[in-house]
Design an enzyme around this catalytic site. Structure first.
Site, PDB file in Angstrom:
ATOM      1  N   HIS A  43       0.814  -0.936  -0.245  1.00 40.25           N
ATOM      2  CA  HIS A  43       0.179   0.167  -0.052  1.00 40.25           C
ATOM      3  C   HIS A  43       0.740   1.005   0.160  1.00 40.25           C
ATOM      4  CE1 HIS A  43      -3.544  -1.814   0.188  1.00 40.25           C
ATOM      5  NE2 HIS A  43      -4.222  -0.937   0.439  1.00 40.25           N
ATOM      6  N   PHE A  95       1.787   2.320   7.723  1.00 45.54           N
ATOM      7  CA  PHE A  95      -0.047   2.731   8.061  1.00 45.54           C
ATOM      8  C   PHE A  95      -0.514   3.158   6.758  1.00 45.54           C
ATOM      9  CE2 PHE A  95      -3.066   4.566  11.064  1.00 45.54           C
ATOM     10  CZ  PHE A  95      -3.919   5.077  10.767  1.00 45.54           C
TER      11      PHE A  95
END
Ligand SMILES: NC(=O)NC1=NC(=O)NC1=O
Length: 150
Positions: A43, A95
């Site tokens: 991501h 995160f």
């Protein structure tokens, strides 16, 4: 994550988009911690260098904009960059949060709070956020039958 899709393919046929999304979720749940971490490493950072360079996918661009991450003040952007850097240095993966379910204040708060968690907790928490992102993207992609016939 193409590996997830290639694996979930074996569960076909799917009743509907929700059934498809839950098969993805089950696959992610069954991954070992290392597998969950691997998915998180795929991501992009929130409002990170890819976002600032306009190199995010269209889905991430839309999702991050919906949380207001494209209208942060310089102070907010600096805080996000610093917290993201500390998070990735601590856990070894970025995160991840479902931006469509949060606004930038909640994201910044969540980043600060989750930074205090144990690594395994964060691998699981992050994977659960990926499941939320995945489900919303699938619902966008798979039109309900009623729309197919329109
Ligand atoms: N690091 C991230 O949380 N990225 C993202 N969350 C989303 O909802 N879309 C993203 O690109």
């Amino acid at each position: 994550c193409s590996l997830c899709a290639a694996a979930v393919w074996r569960e076909r046929p799917f009743r509907d988009a929700e059934n498809l999304a839950s098969c993805f979720g089950d696959f992610i749940d069954r991954l070992p911690i290392s597998g969950k971490e691997g998915i998180l490493r795929l991501h992009p950072d929130l409002a990170g260098r890819l976002a600032q360079a306009g190199q995010l996918t269209s889905e991430s661009t839309r999702e991050q904009a919906s949380a207001g991450l494209n209208t942060m003040t310089e102070e907010e952007r600096q805080r996000m960059t610093n917290l993201n850097k500390r998070y990735t240095q601590k856990f070894g993966f970025p995160f991840v949060i479902c931006a469509r379910e949060n606004k930038k204040d909640a994201i910044l708060r969540g980043l600060g709070e989750r930074l205090e968690n144990a690594p395994q907790t964060e691998a699981i928490t992050g994977a659960n956020e990926v499941k939320k992102i995945c489900r919303l993207r699938l619902l966008d992609l798979v039109k309900p039958d009623s729309q197919l016939n329109s």
